[in-house]
Scaffold this motif. Structure first.
Motif, short mmCIF file in Angstrom:
data_model
loop_
_atom_site.label_atom_id
_atom_site.label_comp_id
_atom_site.label_asym_id
_atom_site.label_seq_id
_atom_site.Cartn_x
_atom_site.Cartn_y
_atom_site.Cartn_z
N UNK A 76 11.28 -43.05 27.89
CA UNK A 76 10.39 -42.07 28.51
C UNK A 76 9.18 -41.77 27.64
N UNK A 77 9.39 -41.65 26.33
CA UNK A 77 8.30 -41.25 25.45
C UNK A 77 7.38 -42.39 25.03
N UNK A 78 7.94 -43.59 24.83
CA UNK A 78 7.16 -44.62 24.16
C UNK A 78 7.00 -45.96 24.89
N UNK A 79 7.90 -46.33 25.74
CA UNK A 79 7.85 -47.67 26.32
C UNK A 79 6.53 -48.04 26.98
N UNK A 80 5.87 -47.13 27.70
CA UNK A 80 4.60 -47.52 28.32
C UNK A 80 3.54 -47.96 27.31
N UNK A 81 3.70 -47.59 26.05
CA UNK A 81 2.69 -47.87 25.04
C UNK A 81 3.04 -49.01 24.10
N UNK A 82 4.15 -49.73 24.37
CA UNK A 82 4.59 -50.73 23.39
C UNK A 82 3.60 -51.88 23.25
N UNK A 83 3.42 -52.34 22.00
CA UNK A 83 2.47 -53.41 21.74
C UNK A 83 3.06 -54.78 22.05
N UNK A 84 2.21 -55.76 22.15
CA UNK A 84 2.65 -57.13 22.38
C UNK A 84 3.16 -57.73 21.06
N UNK A 85 2.49 -57.39 19.96
CA UNK A 85 2.88 -57.90 18.64
C UNK A 85 3.31 -56.75 17.75
N UNK A 86 4.10 -57.07 16.73
CA UNK A 86 4.54 -56.05 15.78
C UNK A 86 5.52 -55.07 16.38
N UNK A 87 6.29 -55.53 17.35
CA UNK A 87 7.19 -54.65 18.10
C UNK A 87 8.26 -54.01 17.22
N UNK A 88 8.84 -54.74 16.30
CA UNK A 88 9.94 -54.19 15.50
C UNK A 88 9.47 -53.04 14.61
N UNK A 89 8.35 -53.17 13.95
CA UNK A 89 7.82 -52.09 13.11
C UNK A 89 7.47 -50.88 13.98
N UNK A 90 6.81 -51.15 15.10
CA UNK A 90 6.44 -50.10 16.03
C UNK A 90 7.68 -49.36 16.52
N UNK A 91 8.73 -50.11 16.87
CA UNK A 91 9.97 -49.52 17.37
C UNK A 91 10.65 -48.66 16.29
N UNK A 92 10.78 -49.19 15.08
CA UNK A 92 11.50 -48.50 14.01
C UNK A 92 10.86 -47.14 13.70
N UNK A 93 9.55 -47.10 13.66
CA UNK A 93 8.84 -45.86 13.38
C UNK A 93 9.11 -44.82 14.47
N UNK A 94 9.05 -45.23 15.70
CA UNK A 94 9.25 -44.30 16.82
C UNK A 94 10.72 -43.91 16.99
N UNK A 95 11.60 -44.82 16.66
CA UNK A 95 13.03 -44.50 16.72
C UNK A 95 13.33 -43.34 15.79
#
Length: 165
Positions: free
Chosen positions: A39-58
């Motif tokens: 709900x909070x983040x999926x609409x904004x996920x990047x094409x690259x660097x997904x794991x770093x992006x995910x870990x920070x938001x998690x």
């Protein structure tokens, strides 16, 4: 006194289904990381660097879920949590939070053979039923499964982990 119920296991183990049952059984709200994250983040996920992006938001989600849990617990109600604490170190940090807050912790561990879990995830992707939060492609299923660090004997003994078959 209110209790923390933590449900853990690898992807596709049946955690979300079990959380729904546990929530009804204890008349307690469930806070599920995947639901918050989507709900909070999926609409904004990047094409690259997904794991770093995910870990920070998690980490941000976990922090807010814990703050919300403390409000619920403080009001005298149990809370059911599914937090995706796949690494032992993450679980240990969480155990310390619960302990320092002075609440009792019950841990439920679910698991199933990898091929069974993979098929469950594929079926959930197709059906998009009540436990569906997001599409989990096979590549992510494999990555998440490889990343799962099973609950060890020390954790089991220290917290009286309840293994759910």
């Amino acid at each position: 006194m209110a209790k923390v119920h933590l449900v853990e296991g690898p992807v596709g183990a049946g955690k979300s289904t079990f959380v729904a049952k546990l929530s009804k059984e204890h008349a307690a709200p469930s806070l599920i990381l995947d639901a918050w994250f989507v709900r909070l983040y999926s609409p904004d996920h990047p094409v690259e660097g997904l794991m770093h992006w995910y870990a920070e938001r998690k980490e941000r989600c976990l922090s807010q879920i814990w703050a919300t849990s403390l409000d619920i617990l403080g009001a005298g109600h149990d809370v059911i949590l599914e937090l995706g604490l796949v690494e032992r170190a993450s679980r240990e940090r969480f155990y310390a939070l619960v302990e320092s807050a002075g609440y009792e912790l019950t841990i439920y561990l679910l698991d199933a053979p990898r091929d069974v879990r993979r098929e469950r995830v594929r079926q959930r992707n197709r059906e998009k039923g009540p436990t569906y939060a997001m599409e989990v492609p096979d590549v992510f299923f494999e990555l998440a499964s490889d990343h799962w660090e099973p609950v060890n004997e020390t954790e089991r003994e220290r917290f009286g982990v309840r293994v759910i078959a």
